[in-house]
Design a protein around this motif. Structure first.
Motif, PDB file in Angstrom:
ATOM      1  N   UNK A  37      27.601  46.042  40.544  1.00 32.14           N
ATOM      2  CA  UNK A  37      28.173  44.711  40.735  1.00 32.14           C
ATOM      3  C   UNK A  37      29.138  44.706  41.916  1.00 32.14           C
ATOM      4  N   UNK A  38      29.983  45.737  42.013  1.00 32.62           N
ATOM      5  CA  UNK A  38      30.949  45.809  43.121  1.00 32.62           C
ATOM      6  C   UNK A  38      30.227  45.924  44.461  1.00 32.62           C
ATOM      7  N   UNK A  39      29.145  46.707  44.488  1.00 43.49           N
ATOM      8  CA  UNK A  39      28.389  46.877  45.728  1.00 43.49           C
ATOM      9  C   UNK A  39      27.819  45.531  46.197  1.00 43.49           C
ATOM     10  N   UNK A  40      27.265  44.758  45.251  1.00 41.68           N
ATOM     11  CA  UNK A  40      26.682  43.453  45.599  1.00 41.68           C
ATOM     12  C   UNK A  40      27.774  42.467  46.021  1.00 41.68           C
ATOM     13  N   UNK A  41      28.875  42.457  45.282  1.00 37.47           N
ATOM     14  CA  UNK A  41      29.967  41.530  45.615  1.00 37.47           C
ATOM     15  C   UNK A  41      30.561  41.839  46.984  1.00 37.47           C
ATOM     16  N   UNK A  42      30.699  43.137  47.315  1.00 36.48           N
ATOM     17  CA  UNK A  42      31.201  43.523  48.634  1.00 36.48           C
ATOM     18  C   UNK A  42      30.243  43.058  49.726  1.00 36.48           C
TER      19      UNK A  42
END
Length: 340
Positions: A37-42
């Protein structure tokens, strides 16, 4: 400078995730691992990519959209309800689609077909009532979860609305205690609310030992309540006067017209001894507190009606039959202002 991605496949590759994983994220960010999720949000923060949610929804059996159908969005009562329902649905992760039937049977039928074509998950509907095409709405209830609010149609479809019997009895009691017993100004019975309020007025007056007096032309089907209130009041005053000194109107919009006509004829509205008329009504329409004088009325619980309607529909979407109450009747609150 933000990166440009034309398709979901392009964006998924740049994130280092699969397309199905990215699709899961856009459906529900909590459904993927925190690190993913963090990778996509970044990546979203450094990109101009926006998913085509409409196109994605067309490929689904049902979308995260909810239809909302009301008789009119120009009436502040329905505007208030729609606003509250929209915000609650957004909080729950659903996209509201609002359609007005504009008081027309044909447009209400068209609205039901439209929300079906949009593959909504369910719908919250304030039906026209007497002019609704029952077969069309019954067909809709067999296809997707439906909750009626404000008024209902015969059948088993869940409904959330006001307890008209109790609320009218409350304001009749107040008016009888505080001055002359009220006469009742009725409106066209466009839906169940009208008949329920009239019935409660008659029963309440008889219970208190007073003779019910009902007037108003209810034969014409119209939602233009301010106009008929004004025109009928002006005519009655010109032909010898109103049938009583305390007027209980079937709803606030009718009362607006009555008060305007009384003013135009030089009559003073209020509860002081130098006033000619007391006027009260029902709904606590958003403009009721701003009439002159401010209108005494029964305040429907907008927040509870919107909240319970959404909660009932969400329970149906979750197939939680135990959480669904077939008919929810909410209590209104007496608001005493200067008009009565």
């Amino acid at each position: 400078m933000s990166m440009t991605h034309k398709t979901m496949e392009d964006f998924a590759r740049s994130c280092g995730v699969s397309r199905p994983t990215l699709s899961k994220f856009f459906d529900d960010p909590t459904s993927v691992k925190p690190a993913t999720r963090k990778r996509i949000e970044d990546a979203l923060r450094s990109s101009d990519y926006q998913p085509n949610l409409f196109a994605r929804n067309l490929n689904r059996k049902r979308t995260r959209s909810i239809g909302i159908v009301v008789p009119t969005v120009t009436d502040p009562f329905y505007s208030e309800m729609v606003s509250r329902i929209e915000l609650r649905l957004r909080d729950e992760g659903y996209w509201p689609v609002v359609i007005s039937s504009h008081g027309s049977t044909g447009l209400e039928i068209e609205a039901t077909r439209t929300i079906l074509s949009l593959k909504v998950s369910g719908a919250l509907i304030a039906p026209l009532g007497k002019r609704s095409d029952q077969r069309t709405l019954e067909k809709l209830t067999q296809t997707i979860p439906i909750v009626y609010f404000d008024t209902f149609l015969e059948g088993d479809t869940p409904f959330v609305g006001n307890n008209n019997e109790k609320s009218v009895a409350t304001i009749v009691d107040y008016l009888c205690r505080s001055g002359d017993a009220p006469v009742y100004f009725d409106i066209p019975h466009v839906n169940h609310n009208s008949a329920e309020r009239l019935s409660s007025y008659v029963a309440s007056m008889q219970r208190l030992g007073f003779e019910p007096t009902v007037f108003g032309n209810t034969g014409d089907y119209t939602w233009d309540f301010e106009r008929i209130g004004y025109e009928q009041t002006e005519k009655l005053i010109g032909n010898g006067g109103l049938p009583g000194k305390t007027i209980l109107c079937a709803n606030d919009r009718l009362a607006f017209g009555v008060m305007a006509a009384a003013f135009s004829k030089g009559l003073k509205v209020g509860r002081k001894t130098d006033c000619d008329l007391r006027i009260a009504a029902h709904d606590d329409h958003p403009l009721s507190r701003y009439t002159c004088p401010a209108l005494t009325t029964m305040a429907q619980d907008f927040a509870a009606m919107a909240g319970r309607s959404v909660e009932t529909l969400l329970a149906m979407l979750d197939e939680d039959a135990a959480a669904v109450t077939p008919k929810v009747s909410l209590d209104a609150t007496l608001v005493m202002r200067q008009s009565a």
